[in-house]
Design a protein around this motif. Sequence first.
Motif, PDB file in Angstrom:
ATOM      1  N   THR A 131       0.836  -1.197   0.000  1.00 13.91           N
ATOM      2  CA  THR A 131       0.000   0.000   0.000  1.00 13.91           C
ATOM      3  C   THR A 131       0.876   1.254   0.000  1.00 13.91           C
ATOM      4  O   THR A 131       1.821   1.366   0.789  1.00 13.91           O
ATOM      5  N   ASP A 132       0.565   2.198  -0.878  1.00 14.09           N
ATOM      6  CA  ASP A 132       1.273   3.484  -0.978  1.00 14.09           C
ATOM      7  C   ASP A 132       2.756   3.308  -1.293  1.00 14.09           C
ATOM      8  O   ASP A 132       3.583   4.145  -0.916  1.00 14.09           O
ATOM      9  N   ALA A 183       4.847 -16.468  -1.732  1.00 14.82           N
ATOM     10  CA  ALA A 183       4.862 -15.071  -1.288  1.00 14.82           C
ATOM     11  C   ALA A 183       5.286 -14.149  -2.429  1.00 14.82           C
ATOM     12  O   ALA A 183       4.729 -13.056  -2.600  1.00 14.82           O
ATOM     13  N   ASN A 184       6.251 -14.591  -3.229  1.00  7.89           N
ATOM     14  CA  ASN A 184       6.699 -13.776  -4.355  1.00  7.89           C
ATOM     15  C   ASN A 184       5.570 -13.563  -5.365  1.00  7.89           C
ATOM     16  O   ASN A 184       5.365 -12.455  -5.866  1.00  7.89           O
ATOM     17  N   ASP A 185       4.824 -14.623  -5.653  1.00  6.02           N
ATOM     18  CA  ASP A 185       3.698 -14.501  -6.580  1.00  6.02           C
ATOM     19  C   ASP A 185       2.640 -13.550  -6.033  1.00  6.02           C
ATOM     20  O   ASP A 185       2.076 -12.726  -6.766  1.00  6.02           O
ATOM     21  N   ALA A 186       2.355 -13.672  -4.728  1.00  9.08           N
ATOM     22  CA  ALA A 186       1.329 -12.823  -4.114  1.00  9.08           C
ATOM     23  C   ALA A 186       1.753 -11.367  -4.121  1.00  9.08           C
ATOM     24  O   ALA A 186       0.955 -10.465  -4.427  1.00  9.08           O
ATOM     25  N   ALA A 187       3.015 -11.102  -3.783  1.00  7.77           N
ATOM     26  CA  ALA A 187       3.500  -9.726  -3.774  1.00  7.77           C
ATOM     27  C   ALA A 187       3.510  -9.154  -5.187  1.00  7.77           C
ATOM     28  O   ALA A 187       3.145  -7.991  -5.399  1.00  7.77           O
ATOM     29  N   SER A 188       3.901  -9.964  -6.152  1.00  6.16           N
ATOM     30  CA  SER A 188       3.908  -9.511  -7.538  1.00  6.16           C
ATOM     31  C   SER A 188       2.496  -9.206  -8.016  1.00  6.16           C
ATOM     32  O   SER A 188       2.262  -8.214  -8.726  1.00  6.16           O
ATOM     33  N   GLU A 198       0.924  -5.577  -9.263  1.00  7.43           N
ATOM     34  CA  GLU A 198       0.190  -5.389 -10.510  1.00  7.43           C
ATOM     35  C   GLU A 198      -1.132  -4.665 -10.257  1.00  7.43           C
ATOM     36  O   GLU A 198      -1.501  -3.740 -11.002  1.00  7.43           O
ATOM     37  N   ARG A 199      -1.840  -5.069  -9.185  1.00  6.18           N
ATOM     38  CA  ARG A 199      -3.132  -4.431  -8.872  1.00  6.18           C
ATOM     39  C   ARG A 199      -2.953  -2.970  -8.497  1.00  6.18           C
ATOM     40  O   ARG A 199      -3.765  -2.121  -8.862  1.00  6.18           O
ATOM     41  N   THR A 200      -1.900  -2.675  -7.742  1.00  9.01           N
ATOM     42  CA  THR A 200      -1.702  -1.313  -7.229  1.00  9.01           C
ATOM     43  C   THR A 200      -0.849  -0.453  -8.150  1.00  9.01           C
ATOM     44  O   THR A 200      -0.533   0.690  -7.819  1.00  9.01           O
ATOM     45  N   THR A 224       7.464  -6.277 -13.566  1.00  8.58           N
ATOM     46  CA  THR A 224       7.138  -5.102 -14.374  1.00  8.58           C
ATOM     47  C   THR A 224       8.339  -4.178 -14.530  1.00  8.58           C
ATOM     48  O   THR A 224       8.251  -3.155 -15.205  1.00  8.58           O
ATOM     49  N   ALA A 225       9.440  -4.517 -13.877  1.00  7.33           N
ATOM     50  CA  ALA A 225      10.666  -3.721 -13.991  1.00  7.33           C
ATOM     51  C   ALA A 225      11.860  -4.663 -13.878  1.00  7.33           C
ATOM     52  O   ALA A 225      11.779  -5.723 -13.271  1.00  7.33           O
ATOM     53  N   TRP A 226      12.967  -4.272 -14.486  1.00  9.46           N
ATOM     54  CA  TRP A 226      14.214  -5.035 -14.395  1.00  9.46           C
ATOM     55  C   TRP A 226      15.294  -4.156 -13.793  1.00  9.46           C
ATOM     56  O   TRP A 226      15.330  -2.936 -14.022  1.00  9.46           O
TER      57      TRP A 226
END
Length: 417
Positions: free
Chosen positions: A77-78, A91-96, A100-102, A116-118
């Motif tokens: 968040t933020d 956990a990595n999939d969930a955070a990713s 994407e949602r935020t 979404t970034a390298w």
Amino acid sequence: MAEHDDHPAYPVGLRLNGRRVVVVGGGQVAQRRLPALIAAGADITLVSPSATASVEAMADAGEIRWERRRYQDGDLTDTWYALVASSDAVANDAASAEAERTRTWCVRSDDAEAATAWTPATGRSEGITVAVLTTTSEGRDPRHSAAVRDAIVEGLRDGTLAAPHHRTRAPGVALVGGGPGDPDLITVRGRRLLAEADVVIADRLGPRDLLDELPPHVEVIDAAKIPYGRYMAQEAINQALIDHAKAGKSVVRLKGGDPFVFGRGMEEAQALAAEGIACTVVPGISSSISVPGAAGIPVTHRGVAHEFTVVSGHVAPEDPRSLVDWQALAQLRGTLVLLMAVDKIGAIARALIAHGKSPDTPVALVQEGTTAAQRRVDATLATVGERAVAEEVRPPAVIVIGDVVAVGTEPAGKLEG
């Protein structure tokens, strides 16, 4: 990122000063990436149940906030930028997915195609940051990116901008003195050996920003020795050097300062020699002279001091293990430089005064010298114990005792390499 996306990444420099950044995972990837985020001024939160000793030291120093737990939905968040680098794939999939949602730019160490970034291969020279990304997702080779980066950075340093070339080095170990902290103060040879390494065994007091320049294939082993905290026993360090060298790897043992100035470098060289392993010693700039210089203090000065003495202060004067002749040191007219002495400075000052040193002798404590966090605290031999406590001086710090402390003034900027 869309499947089969061959569009090139759009290069951009993120201005993260004061902006929230979340790092998921406290392992080697975090250890390598955090220093650059700290240097960028980011407001960093680390979410991880555990961390390497060096990452823990960053949290203890207040450079990052550490939430000692697993990732939870809502942690981003933020958040402006996220680095997902844990060993927990779920956990990595969930955070990713949350990123994407935020619409939070997110780097993933375990799956670049899901990010979404390298993170580019980066290097720095005299205020210029070089960042290299390959143009497509197919055949991305971090070693190639690192080679291009190295060529550009070397060209900037020597004025040639030479084309990249493949570097190879025979298996063995290089004991490299990394200098006092500023990454620009490592020797040219030390930097080149570091760039060619397969394995880097690094101390906490080594120039940690250099770890961020290493390509992803380089294995970084944390040999941090945190005072009164976790440490990697010297025998374990010796064995790690031996094992990796015998496995045919090019190994760099990256130390702060010089390997042979209170660095246990000879112990490691002897252990390697006993196993018949080739060892290269690369001297480094010792903090005993460079840190005072960065704070505007010459360890010698015409008409003031004709000698300087460097002493380890990790053992108190009254301790029977001490090998230092404090009475003899008190009689010297030159400069006394103390390393590893922050928590013993009160006892050391009392011993020097008891043996005849003037209580009015100037003293300077220089914390984290040559880095962006450098600060200097001045005192006298009579007041230095109280001043160190009142000013919350923490290691690493170099302590200078003598009239040279009053010769110059602290420069406006850091020591220039």
